[in-house]
Motif scaffolding. Structure first.
Motif, mmCIF file in Angstrom:
data_model
loop_
_atom_site.group_PDB
_atom_site.id
_atom_site.type_symbol
_atom_site.label_atom_id
_atom_site.label_comp_id
_atom_site.label_asym_id
_atom_site.label_seq_id
_atom_site.Cartn_x
_atom_site.Cartn_y
_atom_site.Cartn_z
ATOM 1 N N PHE A 234 14.108 -42.233 -28.134
ATOM 2 C CA PHE A 234 13.678 -41.367 -27.446
ATOM 3 C C PHE A 234 12.839 -40.139 -28.427
ATOM 4 C CE2 PHE A 234 13.495 -37.055 -25.433
ATOM 5 C CZ PHE A 234 12.564 -37.451 -24.217
ATOM 6 N N LEU A 235 11.722 -40.268 -28.704
ATOM 7 C CA LEU A 235 11.079 -39.632 -29.624
ATOM 8 C C LEU A 235 11.794 -39.637 -31.001
ATOM 9 C CD1 LEU A 235 10.445 -36.246 -27.259
ATOM 10 C CD2 LEU A 235 9.060 -38.117 -28.068
ATOM 11 N N VAL B 51 14.770 -37.957 -31.359
ATOM 12 C CA VAL B 51 15.908 -37.389 -30.961
ATOM 13 C C VAL B 51 16.984 -38.345 -30.774
ATOM 14 C CG1 VAL B 51 16.969 -36.037 -28.837
ATOM 15 C CG2 VAL B 51 14.920 -35.664 -29.593
ATOM 16 N N GLU C 239 28.676 -33.055 -30.667
ATOM 17 C CA GLU C 239 28.369 -31.764 -30.837
ATOM 18 C C GLU C 239 27.270 -31.350 -30.011
ATOM 19 O OE1 GLU C 239 27.948 -31.264 -35.069
ATOM 20 O OE2 GLU C 239 29.949 -31.668 -35.342
ATOM 21 N N SER C 240 26.997 -30.018 -29.977
ATOM 22 C CA SER C 240 25.811 -29.449 -29.449
ATOM 23 C C SER C 240 24.427 -29.996 -29.848
ATOM 24 C CB SER C 240 25.906 -27.856 -29.290
ATOM 25 O OG SER C 240 24.774 -27.371 -28.590
ATOM 26 N N GLY C 241 23.671 -30.325 -29.150
ATOM 27 C CA GLY C 241 22.353 -31.084 -29.896
ATOM 28 C C GLY C 241 22.350 -32.387 -30.317
ATOM 29 N N ALA C 242 23.533 -32.848 -30.141
ATOM 30 C CA ALA C 242 23.548 -34.186 -30.808
ATOM 31 C C ALA C 242 22.874 -35.296 -30.071
ATOM 32 C CB ALA C 242 25.171 -34.597 -30.489
ATOM 33 N N GLY C 243 22.327 -35.127 -28.828
ATOM 34 C CA GLY C 243 21.601 -35.960 -27.942
ATOM 35 C C GLY C 243 22.336 -36.705 -26.735
ATOM 36 N N LYS C 244 23.425 -36.010 -26.339
ATOM 37 C CA LYS C 244 24.003 -36.394 -25.054
ATOM 38 C C LYS C 244 23.245 -36.348 -23.749
ATOM 39 C CE LYS C 244 27.279 -33.454 -25.716
ATOM 40 N NZ LYS C 244 26.745 -32.487 -26.841
ATOM 41 N N SER C 245 22.692 -35.053 -23.468
ATOM 42 C CA SER C 245 21.972 -34.958 -22.188
ATOM 43 C C SER C 245 20.859 -35.922 -22.335
ATOM 44 C CB SER C 245 21.348 -33.628 -22.260
ATOM 45 O OG SER C 245 22.470 -32.615 -21.952
ATOM 46 N N THR C 246 20.093 -36.127 -23.445
ATOM 47 C CA THR C 246 18.978 -37.047 -23.700
ATOM 48 C C THR C 246 19.256 -38.376 -23.058
ATOM 49 O OG1 THR C 246 18.109 -35.636 -25.541
ATOM 50 C CG2 THR C 246 17.227 -37.708 -25.319
ATOM 51 N N GLN D 79 23.471 -29.764 -15.991
ATOM 52 C CA GLN D 79 24.366 -28.874 -16.439
ATOM 53 C C GLN D 79 24.244 -27.358 -15.681
ATOM 54 O OE1 GLN D 79 23.331 -27.926 -20.559
ATOM 55 N NE2 GLN D 79 25.210 -29.297 -21.298
ATOM 56 N N HIS E 171 33.003 -31.584 -22.989
ATOM 57 C CA HIS E 171 33.359 -30.964 -24.271
ATOM 58 C C HIS E 171 34.877 -31.076 -24.321
ATOM 59 C CE1 HIS E 171 29.340 -29.532 -25.269
ATOM 60 N NE2 HIS E 171 29.099 -29.639 -24.168
#
Ligand SMILES: Nc1ncnc2c1ncn2[C@@H]1O[C@H](COP(=O)(O)OP(=O)(O)OP(=O)(O)O)[C@@H](O)[C@H]1O
Length: 208
Positions: free
Chosen positions: A9-10, A12, A31-38, A78, A186
């Protein structure tokens, strides 16, 4: 239930291969920004992969209509939508959008109890705390009773013991009912306690 092959995905997220099994509770941590939601959003077509193939029950997601898919695969984001009005209005919202029959009084009362909410159905949602609103959103998706539930958990809700207890009990009930759950959390303790599998995402890659 879900098979991912050569997914990008891009720039990301990159997932060479991943299988999510039916009836499992799969926790996604990192971690935050790792790509979990993506990653989670790829499973209900909120994101479409730039490369690769995802199948759900053997069907290529590219061939599936997003609305039909989302009747089966429900994602609680979220920051869930809470509309002005009563608890009742907010509970019925998911079923309304999914064009399913309305929940009965008994069904609504049962989910409120499960969520440890003592308010009445006619109470205004404006009077609820942030964590209580989060539980209303969870109750809403519980009423929809989807085959697959994707929960993108906010960090803040887990600061409170009640929220974590409610989530733990909710996950146990869902598992008993045979639902497939994918939860971004988390909370290490929650992940270790309830999950059949933990997926760790780091800088856009699954590391275990
Ligand atoms: N559509 C998009 N286009 C470009 N970048 C994106 C897109 N979606 C997500 N990103 C970026 O990808 C990275 C991962 O985002 P993601 O929301 O998946 O992280 P996360 O692990 O869920 O983080 P958090 O725990 O903070 O919610 C972020 O840097 C984000 O800005």
């Amino acid at each position: 239930m879900f098979e991912l092959q050569n997914i990008r995905f891009l720039n990301v997220l990159h997932v060479p291969t991943l299988t999510i099994h039916e009836g499992d509770i799969t926790c996604i941590v990192g971690e935050s920004g790792a790509g979990k939601s993506t990653l989670a959003k790829l499973l209900n077509k909120m994101n479409s992969p730039t490369e690769g193939t995802i199948t759900y029950k053997g069907r290529d997601l590219k061939e599936m209509d997003a609305v039909t898919l989302r009747r089966d695969v429900v994602m609680l984001s979220q920051t869930p939508l809470i509309v002005e009005g009563t608890i009742r209005d907010n509970l019925q919202l998911g079923l309304h959008y999914a064009e399913k029959r309305e929940a009965t009084e008994e069904e609504m009362m049962r989910v409120l109890q499960e969520m440890k909410l003592t308010q009445s159905l006619e109470d205004d949602v404006a009077t609820l705390s942030g964590g209580e609103k989060q539980r209303i959103a969870l109750a809403r998706v519980a009423l929809m009773n989807p085959s697959v539930l994707i929960l993108d958990e906010p960090t803040s809700a887990l600061d409170d013991h009640t929220e974590e207890d409610v989530m733990r009990q909710f996950l146990r009930n869902a598992k008993q009912a045979g639902q497939t759950i994918i939860i971004i959390t988390h909370s290490k303790s929650l992940a270790e306690e309830v999950s059949d599998r933990i997926i760790t995402v780091k800088a856009g890659e699954i590391i275990d």
